[in-house]
Design an enzyme around this catalytic site. Structure first.
Site, PDB file in Angstrom:
ATOM      1  N   CYS A 174       0.832  -1.209   0.000  1.00  0.00           N
ATOM      2  CA  CYS A 174       0.000   0.000   0.000  1.00  0.00           C
ATOM      3  C   CYS A 174       0.865   1.257   0.000  1.00  0.00           C
ATOM      4  CB  CYS A 174      -0.960  -0.003   1.187  1.00  0.00           C
ATOM      5  SG  CYS A 174      -0.147  -0.099   2.796  1.00  0.00           S
ATOM      6  N   GLU A 212      -1.974   1.185  -4.451  1.00  0.00           N
ATOM      7  CA  GLU A 212      -1.823  -0.215  -4.058  1.00  0.00           C
ATOM      8  C   GLU A 212      -1.131  -0.918  -5.223  1.00  0.00           C
ATOM      9  OE1 GLU A 212      -3.210  -3.054  -0.888  1.00  0.00           O
ATOM     10  OE2 GLU A 212      -3.478  -0.899  -1.079  1.00  0.00           O
TER      11      GLU A 212
END
Length: 363
Positions: free
Chosen positions: A321, A355
């Site tokens: 992330c 992401e």
């Protein structure tokens, strides 16, 4: 609140260019891009409640100025959350016991049309509150909501039936059931999560041996990936997540996945024979031949010891992330492994957050 929907593709292209530049030093192949719905994609949301004389409403804070602003609709969030936001507040206003000292409302919704509403208070919740909250739940159900109401205050948590919802995610033509517990981590963008699972399944097709996953949460990835491996061993430290994962394993009829409640550090000690753990009674670690490892670390990335641990595996599936800490880890990982596949998942449209995923094979 309006979203710049007309700019979505342009903003996604900029993310792709940024990630491509970051991964270039590691000789990454062309990056696969997985887009998001342009609105109503976020399945959970949290709002502070602002009281003004006899009125109150949802607010958020501008990240740049820290100024609060009123939120009556939230196009980022699911249509279910938006409908609940507009239905709930008028009902709360009818009963003082429900809105007095209410300071936050959390919403968790699902693609399977279930929703949890958590009401957070700066006061002790009484039997009068419980009675009013049960009545509120009945009123919402009459309006078509499949809803759970949870009350929270200092050292108090009250729920009437359950503190979870069961999500159903379509992945490669199969429906997976995932129990999602209130106040526990879940992937916020369900549509993109399905695409992440499909990409991970594709990467690990034709795998040999077993899979190890560190910090598996409710089993989001390990349950979907189990089909590609002889056996899967997954670790998780949070008790509610372990309980949800055990339910999900049974519900999805997965018979080759074992969850153990321990940290990555403890697991390393157990694998290396440094110490024994009562939690591992009945589990023969030596029977596992894990040559693939899956990691999905927090924004800080993998710590140096865990980087050394994952380098022991022939194949590494890394979901990140934070592309900057991913690249920090790749400085070491690229000494032993090469990037076979790379992906960008637009979990957070209209933001700078990215992401990403890399599939690494030992050189």
């Amino acid at each position: 609140m309006q979203l710049p929907i007309s700019q979505y593709n342009e903003l996604l292209q900029k993310k792709l260019e940024k990630l491509t530049a970051l991964l270039r030093p590691f000789n990454a192949p062309d990056i696969q891009v997985f887009d998001s719905p342009t609105s109503h994609y976020r399945m959970r949301a949290e709002f502070r409640i602002w009281h003004e004389q006899d009125d109150f409403y949802h607010i958020m804070f501008d990240q740049a100025t820290l100024q609060r602003y009123r939120v009556d609709e939230f196009p980022i969030a699911s249509t279910q959350i938006n409908r609940m936001m507009q239905t709930l507040l008028p009902l709360l206003k009818q009963q003082e016991v429900l809105h007095k000292k209410l300071f936050q409302i959390d919403y968790l919704s699902t693609l399977s049309n279930k929703i949890i509403v958590s009401l957070l208070y700066h006061k002790t919740l009484t039997e009068e509150w419980e009675s009013a909250a049960k009545n509120l739940k009945d009123l919402l159900e009459k309006q078509g909501f499949n809803v759970q109401i949870i009350g929270r205050a200092s050292k108090q948590k009250i729920c009437f039936e359950q503190d979870y919802v069961d999500e159903v995610l379509p992945v490669n033509g199969r429906n997976y059931v995932y129990r999602q517990v209130e106040n526990s981590f879940t992937q916020p963008n369900a549509t993109v999560n399905c695409k992440m699972l499909e990409w991970a399944i594709d990467c690990t097709q034709n795998s040999e041996g077993d899979l190890l996953e560190l910090y598996c949460g409710n089993g989001n990835f390990s349950i979907a990936l189990a089909q590609n491996f002889r056996k899967v061993l997954a670790t998780e430290i949070a008790k509610p997540s372990v309980a949800a994962a055990q339910f999900n394993i049974a519900e999805n009829k997965v018979d080759n996945l074992q969850i153990i409640r321990m940290s990555a550090e403890e697991f390393t000690q157990a694998m290396n024979g440094v110490r024994a753990f009562n939690r591992l009674k009945g589990i023969d670690l030596k029977s596992y031949e894990c040559n693939t490892i899956f990691v999905d670390p927090p924004r800080a990335g993998l710590d140096p010891d865990t980087v050394k641990l994952v380098q022991n595996y022939d194949r590494i599936l890394y979901i990140s992330c934070n592309p900057h800490t991913l690249c920090d880890n790749l400085v070491e990982l690229s000494k032993t492994h090469r990037i076979e596949k790379a992906a960008l998942f637009d979990q957070f449209p209209y933001t700078d957050h990215m992401e990403s995923g890399v599939w690494l094979i030992r050189k």
